[in-house]
Enzyme design. Structure first.
Site, PDB file in Angstrom:
ATOM      1  CB  SER A  98     -11.867  -0.894  -7.100  1.00 29.87           C
ATOM      2  OG  SER A  98     -11.221  -0.099  -6.539  1.00 29.87           O
TER       3      SER A  98
ATOM      4  CD  GLU B 293     -21.125   1.885  -1.998  1.00 24.59           C
ATOM      5  OE1 GLU B 293     -20.505   1.105  -2.399  1.00 24.59           O
ATOM      6  OE2 GLU B 293     -21.363   2.161  -0.832  1.00 24.59           O
TER       7      GLU B 293
ATOM      8  CB  CYS C  54      -9.381   2.311  -3.844  1.00 26.40           C
ATOM      9  SG  CYS C  54      -8.031   2.919  -4.896  1.00 26.40           S
TER      10      CYS C  54
ATOM     11  CB  CYS D 142      -5.264   3.586  -3.381  1.00 29.40           C
ATOM     12  SG  CYS D 142      -6.086   2.000  -3.332  1.00 29.40           S
TER      13      CYS D 142
ATOM     14  CE  LYS E 181      -1.113   4.893  -0.306  1.00 32.18           C
ATOM     15  NZ  LYS E 181      -1.460   3.308  -0.059  1.00 32.18           N
TER      16      LYS E 181
ATOM     17  CB  ALA F 132     -27.959  -4.753  -1.762  1.00 33.55           C
TER      18      ALA F 132
ATOM     19  CE1 TYR G 287       0.524  -3.185  -0.090  1.00 31.54           C
ATOM     20  CE2 TYR G 287       0.421  -5.389   1.371  1.00 31.54           C
ATOM     21  CZ  TYR G 287       0.551  -4.795   0.130  1.00 31.54           C
ATOM     22  OH  TYR G 287       0.814  -5.744  -1.007  1.00 31.54           O
ATOM     23  CB  ILE G 288      -2.819   0.207   6.761  1.00 34.70           C
ATOM     24  CG1 ILE G 288      -3.604  -0.252   5.432  1.00 34.70           C
ATOM     25  CG2 ILE G 288      -3.541   1.330   7.241  1.00 34.70           C
ATOM     26  CD1 ILE G 288      -4.963  -0.553   5.560  1.00 34.70           C
TER      27      ILE G 288
ATOM     28  CD  GLU H 284       0.915   2.243   1.809  1.00 29.99           C
ATOM     29  OE1 GLU H 284       1.336   1.829   0.859  1.00 29.99           O
ATOM     30  OE2 GLU H 284      -0.136   2.487   2.229  1.00 29.99           O
TER      31      GLU H 284
ATOM     32  N   GLY I 279      -5.100  -4.900  10.210  1.00 28.82           N
ATOM     33  CA  GLY I 279      -5.614  -5.662   9.243  1.00 28.82           C
ATOM     34  C   GLY I 279      -7.076  -5.309   8.731  1.00 28.82           C
TER      35      GLY I 279
ATOM     36  CB  THR J 144      -7.416  -0.900  -6.032  1.00 34.29           C
ATOM     37  OG1 THR J 144      -7.567  -0.456  -4.804  1.00 34.29           O
ATOM     38  CG2 THR J 144      -8.122  -0.320  -6.995  1.00 34.29           C
TER      39      THR J 144
ATOM     40  CG  HIS K 157      24.042   6.269 -17.949  1.00 38.42           C
ATOM     41  ND1 HIS K 157      24.168   5.753 -16.545  1.00 38.42           N
ATOM     42  CD2 HIS K 157      24.888   7.373 -18.266  1.00 38.42           C
ATOM     43  CE1 HIS K 157      25.146   6.472 -16.200  1.00 38.42           C
ATOM     44  NE2 HIS K 157      25.438   7.439 -16.951  1.00 38.42           N
TER      45      HIS K 157
ATOM     46  CD  GLU L 230      22.000   3.479 -15.449  1.00 36.45           C
ATOM     47  OE1 GLU L 230      22.870   3.173 -16.342  1.00 36.45           O
ATOM     48  OE2 GLU L 230      22.285   4.615 -15.059  1.00 36.45           O
TER      49      GLU L 230
HETATM   50  P1  NDP Z   1      -1.831  -6.394   7.052  1.00 37.14           P
HETATM   51  O1  NDP Z   1      -2.421  -7.596   7.259  1.00 37.14           O
HETATM   52  O2  NDP Z   1      -0.996  -5.891   6.103  1.00 37.14           O
HETATM   53  O3  NDP Z   1      -0.803  -6.010   8.391  1.00 37.14           O
HETATM   54  C1  NDP Z   1      -1.529  -6.007   9.829  1.00 37.14           C
HETATM   55  C2  NDP Z   1      -0.666  -5.782  10.635  1.00 37.14           C
HETATM   56  O4  NDP Z   1      -1.087  -5.668  12.105  1.00 37.14           O
HETATM   57  C3  NDP Z   1       0.564  -6.780  10.669  1.00 37.14           C
HETATM   58  O5  NDP Z   1       1.803  -6.255  10.946  1.00 37.14           O
HETATM   59  C4  NDP Z   1       0.116  -7.556  12.046  1.00 37.14           C
HETATM   60  O6  NDP Z   1       1.079  -8.476  12.634  1.00 37.14           O
HETATM   61  C5  NDP Z   1      -0.522  -6.681  13.050  1.00 37.14           C
HETATM   62  N1  NDP Z   1      -1.455  -7.267  13.885  1.00 37.14           N
HETATM   63  C6  NDP Z   1      -2.496  -7.818  13.427  1.00 37.14           C
HETATM   64  N2  NDP Z   1      -3.266  -8.000  14.587  1.00 37.14           N
HETATM   65  C7  NDP Z   1      -2.773  -7.587  15.569  1.00 37.14           C
HETATM   66  C8  NDP Z   1      -2.746  -7.205  17.030  1.00 37.14           C
HETATM   67  N3  NDP Z   1      -3.743  -8.064  17.807  1.00 37.14           N
HETATM   68  N4  NDP Z   1      -1.871  -6.703  17.928  1.00 37.14           N
HETATM   69  C9  NDP Z   1      -0.836  -6.062  16.941  1.00 37.14           C
HETATM   70  N5  NDP Z   1      -0.578  -6.060  16.028  1.00 37.14           N
HETATM   71  C10 NDP Z   1      -1.494  -6.764  15.209  1.00 37.14           C
HETATM   72  O7  NDP Z   1      -2.992  -5.195   6.994  1.00 37.14           O
HETATM   73  P2  NDP Z   1      -3.127  -4.028   6.736  1.00 37.14           P
HETATM   74  O8  NDP Z   1      -4.493  -3.510   7.503  1.00 37.14           O
HETATM   75  O9  NDP Z   1      -2.045  -2.970   6.872  1.00 37.14           O
HETATM   76  O10 NDP Z   1      -3.691  -3.913   5.384  1.00 37.14           O
HETATM   77  C11 NDP Z   1      -4.814  -4.590   4.902  1.00 37.14           C
HETATM   78  C12 NDP Z   1      -4.815  -4.785   3.396  1.00 37.14           C
HETATM   79  O11 NDP Z   1      -4.788  -3.719   2.684  1.00 37.14           O
HETATM   80  C13 NDP Z   1      -3.328  -5.251   2.913  1.00 37.14           C
HETATM   81  O12 NDP Z   1      -3.167  -6.577   2.805  1.00 37.14           O
HETATM   82  C14 NDP Z   1      -3.303  -4.817   1.347  1.00 37.14           C
HETATM   83  O13 NDP Z   1      -3.467  -5.784   0.559  1.00 37.14           O
HETATM   84  C15 NDP Z   1      -4.144  -3.764   1.439  1.00 37.14           C
HETATM   85  N6  NDP Z   1      -3.505  -2.378   1.327  1.00 37.14           N
HETATM   86  C16 NDP Z   1      -2.545  -2.329   0.006  1.00 37.14           C
HETATM   87  C17 NDP Z   1      -1.909  -0.867   0.190  1.00 37.14           C
HETATM   88  C18 NDP Z   1      -1.025  -0.800  -1.367  1.00 37.14           C
HETATM   89  O14 NDP Z   1      -1.218  -1.610  -2.178  1.00 37.14           O
HETATM   90  N7  NDP Z   1      -0.137   0.069  -1.068  1.00 37.14           N
HETATM   91  C19 NDP Z   1      -2.038  -0.116   0.954  1.00 37.14           C
HETATM   92  C20 NDP Z   1      -2.761  -0.440   1.972  1.00 37.14           C
HETATM   93  C21 NDP Z   1      -3.597  -1.582   2.202  1.00 37.14           C
HETATM   94  P3  NDP Z   1       1.967  -9.708  11.947  1.00 37.14           P
HETATM   95  O15 NDP Z   1       2.519  -9.269  10.801  1.00 37.14           O
HETATM   96  O16 NDP Z   1       2.550 -10.035  13.233  1.00 37.14           O
HETATM   97  O17 NDP Z   1       0.571 -10.649  11.775  1.00 37.14           O
END
Ligand code: NDP
Length: 450
Positions: free
Chosen positions: A14, A34, A42, A47, A50, A114, A176-177, A180, A264, A312, A439, A444
Site C-alpha cells: 500500500s 516487489e 492488505c 484487509c 479478510k 532488493a 485485531y487479527i 477478527e 503480532g 493501510t 431517523h 443518529e
Molecule cells: P496485535 O499486536 O494487535 O495483537 C497481538 C496479540 O497477541 C495480543 O493479544 C497479544 O497479547 C498476543 N500475544 C503476543 N505474544 C504472545 C505470546 N507469546 N503468547 C500469547 N499471546 C501473545 O497484533 P495482530 O497480529 O493482531 O495485528 C497486527 C497489526 O495489524 C495490528 O496492530 C493492526 O495495526 C494491523 N491490523 C489491522 C486490522 C484492521 O485495521 N482491522 C486488521 C488486522 C491487523 P497482549 O495484548 O497481552 O500483548
C-alpha cells in the site's frame, strides 16, 4: 552524480505503490522492486481477503433475520473451497489492477527482491541500481511465539490457502487479527477457542467496547479463554493437542491440524542488507523522523516497517505526503492524531480519538464526561435477535470538545469514518448536538446522546 532513478521504492504494498505513483506525477523517474504479489499484506493476506471472509461469515445471521421479515430460507450450506477460490480470484484481480496502475504511471517495476549494496545502490535481482532517494516500504510479517510444537500452527497468512475448512480451531492472540479470525471462523461454523493472555481481548481499545465485543463473541459461540497461555502444541492422531496454562491449572484443547498464531507482526527488515547503510533500527523497526526520513537523509521509510500505526490508510498517506514533499515541493507532515480504525469482529468496532481511560489519564478524571448509549437496533426487532449496539462519546468538560467516539455494532466502521471528520476538526459536544439526526438510524445516537 546521475542516478538510474530519482526514487527507488522497495516494496509494492500500500505505502510503496502510493508513494511511487504520486512521485511520477511530478515527472521524476521511479523504480519499484516487489518480488511477491503486488498490493502487499492488505490486498493479499490482510484487509481485503479478510473483509470478504467477514461478509461470508455474516450470512447465517442474515438467514436467521430473514425469517422475521417473512422470508422462508431453504436449506443452506457452506462450501469452504468455493469461498477460498472466489477470495483468491479477487486478490488476483486486484494484483492485475495494481500492475496496470503502475504501468500507466510509468513506474519501472522489478519483480525481484532488493538489497542495499551501499547508501545509494541496490542489488535488484541480477541488476545493480542506483537511486537519488530510496523509500523502504517492505511491511511486516507475523511473529510466531517460541512454543514447543509451534510448527504445527499456521498464521493468518496461511488461512486463505487451507484446502478444507477446519472444524475445530484454536486461535492464539487477542489482537485485531486473532479476534477478527475468531469471529469469521465462528460465523462460518468452526468451533473456535481463542486463547488470550490478557484479561480481555483487544488491549489498547476502550475497555467498555472490548468487553461488549468479547461478551457478544462468547454469546455467539466463541470460547474466549482469558489470562491463559498456550505452552505446547502436540500433533496426535486426532489433531493438534494444545496445552494451555490457566489460573486453575493446565487445560487441553484438541483442534484440527491447524491453530492460528495471531501474536503480532514484526517489520520485514532482515534481508534488506541495512548493515551496508547507516540506517538506524529501533526495537526491530526502521527509525524515522516526522518526515519519514531515516538516519540517512536520502533514505525514507513508510508503513508497517516503521512499526507505528500499522494500518493501510496510514501507510498510503505517509507515502503520498512523502512524494508531495520530496518531489512536489508541497511541504507536509503526517498527522497521527485521531486516526480512526475499525476491528472487523462480529460485532464490529469503529473508533476514533482517545479512549475513556486515555482521556482521564491525559486531562484528569474530573475533566472528562462520557456519554453512552446501548440499544437494540431496529433491524433486530422483528426477528427477535438480541444483538446490541454500544456507542460512547468521550468529552472534555472544560472545552466541551469530543476527544473520542467509539462504537460496537453493525456498520460501526462506516459510521465512525464520518464521525472521525468531526473529531479530527475538534468538534464540541454542543456541535454534535446541533447536528440534526437521520431517523431512523443507529448513527443518529451520536447526535442525540444526553
Ligand atoms: P496485535 O499486536 O494487535 O495483537 C497481538 C496479540 O497477541 C495480543 O493479544 C497479544 O497479547 C498476543 N500475544 C503476543 N505474544 C504472545 C505470546 N507469546 N503468547 C500469547 N499471546 C501473545 O497484533 P495482530 O497480529 O493482531 O495485528 C497486527 C497489526 O495489524 C495490528 O496492530 C493492526 O495495526 C494491523 N491490523 C489491522 C486490522 C484492521 O485495521 N482491522 C486488521 C488486522 C491487523 P497482549 O495484548 O497481552 O500483548
Amino acid at each position: 552524480m546521475a542516478y538510474d532513478f530519482d526514487l527507488f521504492v522497495i516494496g509494492g504494498g500500500s505505502g510503496g505503490i502510493a508513494a511511487a505513483r504520486r512521485s511520477t506525477e511530478y515527472g521524476v523517474k521511479v523504480g519499484l522492486a516487489e518480488a511477491g504479489r503486488l498490493g502487499g499484506t492488505c490486498v493479499n493476506r490482510g484487509c481485503v481477503p479478510k473483509k470478504l471472509m467477514v461478509y461470508a461469515s455474516h450470512f447465517p445471521e442474515q438467514f436467521k433475520a430473514a425469517k422475521g421479515y417473512g422470508w422462508t430460507v431453504g436449506e443452506t450450506s457452506f462450501d469452504w473451497p468455493t469461498l477460498m477460490t472466489a477470495v483468491n480470484n479477487e486478490t488476483t484481480r486486484l494484483n492485475g489492477i495494481y500492475q496496470t496502475m503502475l504501468d500507466k504511471s510509468g513506474v519501472k517495476l522489478f519483480r525481484h527482491f532488493a538489497q542495499f549494496i551501499d547508501d545509494h545502490t541496490l542489488q535488484v535481482g541480477e541488476e545493480t541500481i542506483t537511486a537519488g532517494k530510496i523509500l523502504i516500504a517492505v511491511g511486516g510479517r507475523p511473529v510466531r511465539p517460541e512454543i514447543p510444537g509451534i510448527e504445527f500452527t499456521i498464521t493468518s497468512d496461511d488461512i486463505f490457502h487451507l484446502p478444507q475448512q477446519p472444524q475445530r480451531i484454536a486461535i492464539v492472540g487477542g489482537g485485531y487479527i486473532g479476534s477478527e479470525f475468531a469471529s469469521i471462523l465462528n460465523g462460518l461454523g468452526c468451533q473456535v477457542t481463542q486463547i488470550v493472555r490478557s484479561n480481555a481481548i483487544l488491549r489498547g481499545f476502550d475497555d467498555g467496547m472490548r468487553q461488549e465485543i468479547q461478551t457478544a463473541m462468547a454469546n455467539a459461540g466463541v470460547k474466549v479463554m482469558t489470562e491463559c497461555q498456550p505452552v505446547a502444541f502436540e500433533k496426535t492422531k486426532d489433531g493438534v493437542d494444545v496445552t494451555i496454562t490457566t489460573a486453575t491449572g493446565a487445560q487441553h484443547v484438541l483442534v484440527d491440524a491447524v491453530s492460528l498464531a495471531a501474536t503480532g507482526r514484526i517489520p520485514n527488515i532482515d534481508k534488506l542488507g541495512l548493515d551496508k547503510t547507516a540506517v538506524s533500527i529501533e526495537n526491530g523497526a526502521i527509525a524515522v523522523d516526522d518526515y519519514n526520513r531515516t538516519s540517512v537523509p536520502h533514505i525514507f521509510a513508510v508503513g508497517d516497517v516503521t512499526d507505528r500505526i500499522n494500518l493501510t490508510p496510514v501507510a498510503i498517506k505517509e507515502g503520498r505526503i512523502f512524494a508531495d514533499r520530496e518531489f512536489g515541493q508541497k511541504p507536509g507532515v503526517m498527522n497521527y492524531d485521531a486516526v480512526p480504525t475499525a476491528v472487523f469482529t462480529t460485532p464490529e468496532m469503529g473508533t476514533v480519538g482517545l479512549t475513556e481511560q486515555e482521556a482521564k489519564d491525559q486531562f484528569g478524571d474530573t475533566d472528562i464526561q462520557t456519554y453512552r448509549s446501548r440499544f437494540r437496533p431496529m433491524y433486530y426487532t422483528l426477528p427477535g435477535i438480541e444483538a446490541k449496539t454500544l456507542m460512547k462519546l468521550v468529552v472534555q468538560k472544560s472545552t466541551d470538545r469530543v476527544l473520542g467516539a467509539h462504537m460496537v455494532g453493525d456498520h460501526a466502521a462506516e459510521i465512525i469514518q464520518g464521525v472521525a471528520i468531526a473529531v479530527k476538526m475538534g468538534a464540541t459536544k454542543a456541535e454534535f448536538d446541533a447536528t440534526v439526526a437521520i431517523h431512523p438510524s443507529s448513527a443518529e445516537e451520536f447526535v442525540t446522546m444526553r
